[in-house]
Design a protein around this motif. Structure first.
Motif, PDB file in Angstrom:
ATOM      1  N   THR A  72       0.809  -1.217   0.000  1.00 16.40           N
ATOM      2  CA  THR A  72       0.000   0.000   0.000  1.00 16.40           C
ATOM      3  C   THR A  72       0.845   1.272   0.000  1.00 16.40           C
ATOM      4  N   VAL A  73       1.735   1.409   0.958  1.00 16.20           N
ATOM      5  CA  VAL A  73       2.536   2.630   1.074  1.00 16.20           C
ATOM      6  C   VAL A  73       3.485   2.765  -0.115  1.00 16.20           C
ATOM      7  N   ASP A  87       1.512   3.697  -3.257  1.00 12.91           N
ATOM      8  CA  ASP A  87       1.017   5.066  -3.218  1.00 12.91           C
ATOM      9  C   ASP A  87       2.130   6.059  -3.535  1.00 12.91           C
TER      10      ASP A  87
END
Length: 149
Positions: free
Chosen positions: A25-26, A29
């Protein structure tokens, strides 16, 4: 000593288990935000983490997440390496039969609309990937919603 070695070896195999899902996720992103900045895109981010750019909204019917659609597209990675592409006529499918990034993203357009979907791996193929697409990959699609069928 013998038991300590067995415990160490078992711990090593358990910690190297390939079946574990990795959370990208990080990382995804940040990769998407860097791509947006480098390409001077005006992107919106949805609650799911999908980024999208509407170049032309379109004027026809707007699909729902269960619609049959025809879409012309080009799919590539953030390094611009193309992994898939349709012809100009596009391909037809139901939005429930594709990755979550498409199920959501195509509904932001009306017939005749086009733009870009920037799909994090959680809305694509996850950490396992698929043929030609490594796990954890950000996928970018230039899409043209040809029709809602």
């Amino acid at each position: 000593m013998k038991y300590a070695l067995i415990i160490f070896v078992c711990t090593l195999f358990v910690s190297c288990n390939d079946s574990e899902e990795t959370d990208y996720t990080v990382k995804n992103d940040l990769e998407i935000q860097e791509y947006i900045a480098a390409n001077n895109l005006n992107a919106e981010k949805s609650a799911t983490g999908l980024y999208y750019v509407i170049n032309e909204e379109g004027t026809g019917e707007q699909p729902t997440a269960t619609s049959d659609v025809t879409v012309a597209y080009k799919g590539y990675f953030t390094d611009k390496a193309v992994f898939d592409q349709s012809d100009a006529e596009g391909i037809s499918f139901n939005l429930q039969q594709v990755i979550a990034g498409w199920t959501e993203g195509i509904t932001y357009f009306k017939e005749g609309g086009n733009g870009i979907l920037l799909v994090p791996s959680s809305l694509g193929y996850g950490s396992s990937g698929r043929a030609g697409i490594p796990g954890g990959s950000v996928l970018i699609f230039e899409v043209n919603l040809v029709s809602v069928n």
